[in-house]
Design a protein around this motif. Structure first.
Motif, mmCIF file in Angstrom:
data_model
loop_
_atom_site.group_PDB
_atom_site.id
_atom_site.type_symbol
_atom_site.label_atom_id
_atom_site.label_comp_id
_atom_site.label_asym_id
_atom_site.label_seq_id
_atom_site.Cartn_x
_atom_site.Cartn_y
_atom_site.Cartn_z
ATOM 1 N N ALA A 72 0.827 -1.210 0.000
ATOM 2 C CA ALA A 72 0.000 0.000 0.000
ATOM 3 C C ALA A 72 0.861 1.260 0.000
ATOM 4 C CB ALA A 72 -0.934 -0.012 1.211
ATOM 5 N N ARG A 73 1.994 1.233 0.695
ATOM 6 C CA ARG A 73 2.866 2.402 0.768
ATOM 7 C C ARG A 73 3.704 2.589 -0.491
ATOM 8 N NH1 ARG A 73 4.714 0.347 5.740
ATOM 9 N NH2 ARG A 73 6.778 0.153 4.810
ATOM 10 N N GLY A 74 4.078 1.482 -1.145
ATOM 11 C CA GLY A 74 5.108 1.562 -2.160
ATOM 12 C C GLY A 74 4.662 1.503 -3.592
ATOM 13 N N ARG A 75 3.364 1.269 -3.862
ATOM 14 C CA ARG A 75 2.931 1.085 -5.245
ATOM 15 C C ARG A 75 2.222 2.314 -5.796
ATOM 16 N NH1 ARG A 75 3.968 -3.941 -7.441
ATOM 17 N NH2 ARG A 75 5.482 -4.916 -6.034
ATOM 18 N N PRO A 76 2.406 2.570 -7.106
ATOM 19 C CA PRO A 76 1.806 3.771 -7.708
ATOM 20 C C PRO A 76 0.315 3.616 -7.937
ATOM 21 C CG PRO A 76 2.856 2.460 -9.399
ATOM 22 C CD PRO A 76 3.191 1.795 -8.089
ATOM 23 N N THR A 77 -0.364 4.741 -8.023
ATOM 24 C CA THR A 77 -1.750 4.759 -8.468
ATOM 25 C C THR A 77 -1.734 5.006 -9.976
ATOM 26 O OG1 THR A 77 -3.917 5.740 -8.125
ATOM 27 C CG2 THR A 77 -2.018 7.225 -7.962
ATOM 28 N N TYR A 78 -2.882 5.370 -10.568
ATOM 29 C CA TYR A 78 -2.971 5.560 -12.016
ATOM 30 C C TYR A 78 -3.540 6.941 -12.292
ATOM 31 C CZ TYR A 78 -2.288 0.605 -11.563
ATOM 32 O OH TYR A 78 -1.774 -0.612 -11.207
ATOM 33 N N ASP A 79 -2.901 7.661 -13.236
ATOM 34 C CA ASP A 79 -3.288 9.052 -13.452
ATOM 35 C C ASP A 79 -4.469 9.167 -14.405
ATOM 36 O OD1 ASP A 79 -2.262 8.726 -15.995
ATOM 37 O OD2 ASP A 79 -0.495 9.975 -15.664
#
Length: 290
Positions: free
Chosen positions: A19-26
């Protein structure tokens, strides 16, 4: 491309790091996905999105506003706990469940999405479920990414010549600490899912690439991404990073190597004000399944 489904990110500590280390999507990626559906199904808001391998909800939270209902599953109970805690919308039904047996009605979903997860699945059974669950004209979306390319910024500007060296340091740290089962999957994602794309039994399918850029990262953000990628376990294989002590040793070694690369290029690590992290995202859309 038959394989036994892999179970990773199974513990609470691993899910927390994910949860801390993964990107979201723009928004570029979101609009591309939503546009792929709207080319087939008209309307301002679609009825149902089904997500498999939802993790801690990175894709769920940005896509859910475009649907009246969202059903998001993950095989890991600890990931579902994280997704519920981090949820930004109240119309998502989170459940523990597999991609090979989706708890959704026949011909019910406008969108079925697997973000950074399809490489773990038994593809034959997964595609059978996709065919069953999607509405006529519905869309399958697969997203994949590997480590970001990382560029440091100093008071003198971006040090572009270091991007390859620093990105290679990230890649080497991850690959050196993956078990033998996951290394081929890493390269499948890195190369844009070529085998998986070929295996999709759809009459219409396309692949696009997007760059998701974070321009204010600190070294801790890079550290967090690696931290989320090296703590993996599967029932049939215990990966090298199976304890807090070993995990810390790997990350400490990474930071030392990182600082050495900077110093060898006559840059003080303390002079780096931020990092630009550029994720290359593979986005596959498919519809009209055979």
């Amino acid at each position: 491309m038959a394989q036994t489904p892999l179970r990773v990110f199974e513990t609470a500590s691993v899910s927390d790091r994910y949860a801390r280390g993964r990107p979201t999507y723009d928004d570029k990626i979101v609009q591309h996905i939503v546009g792929s559906i709207r080319s087939e199904l008209k309307g301002e808001k679609h009825e149902l999105m089904v997500e498999v391998g939802c993790g801690s909800g990175q894709a769920t939270n940005v896509l859910a506003p475009y649907f009246h209902n969202v059903h998001a599953t993950d095989i890991s109970e600890s990931q579902i706990v994280q997704a519920k805690a981090l949820s930004k919308v109240d119309h998502v039904n989170y459940q523990v469940g597999s991609a090979e047996k989706i708890s959704a009605k026949d011909a019910s979903a406008d969108l079925l999405i697997a973000a950074e997860s399809v490489h773990f699945y038994d593809l034959e059974n997964f595609f059978s479920e996709v065919r069953r669950v999607l509405k006529p004209g519905g869309c399958l979306v697969l997203i994949g990414y590997v480590h970001p390319n990382v560029t440091p910024t100093t008071s003198n500007g971006a040090q572009r010549q270091l991007t390859a060296s620093l990105s290679n340091a990230v890649e080497k740290t991850i690959i050196d600490n993956l078990g033998r089962t996951l290394v081929p999957l890493y390269y499948e994602i890195q190369n844009g899912y070529p085998k998986i794309f070929e295996a999709i039994p759809a009459k219409q399918k396309s692949k696009e690439y997007f760059h998701l850029i974070y321009d204010t990262w600190k070294l801790k953000n890079v550290w967090d991404f690696i931290d989320s990628a090296i703590l993996l376990k599967c029932p049939e294989e215990t990966f090298p990073i199976e304890s807090e002590r070993k995990r810390t040793k790997v990350l400490d070694t990474f930071v030392r190597n990182w600082n050495e690369i900077l110093e060898n290029n006559e840059i003080s690590p303390e002079s780096v004000t931020s990092y630009e992290a550029d994720y290359k995202m593979t986005v596959i859309t498919a519809s009209n399944f055979k």
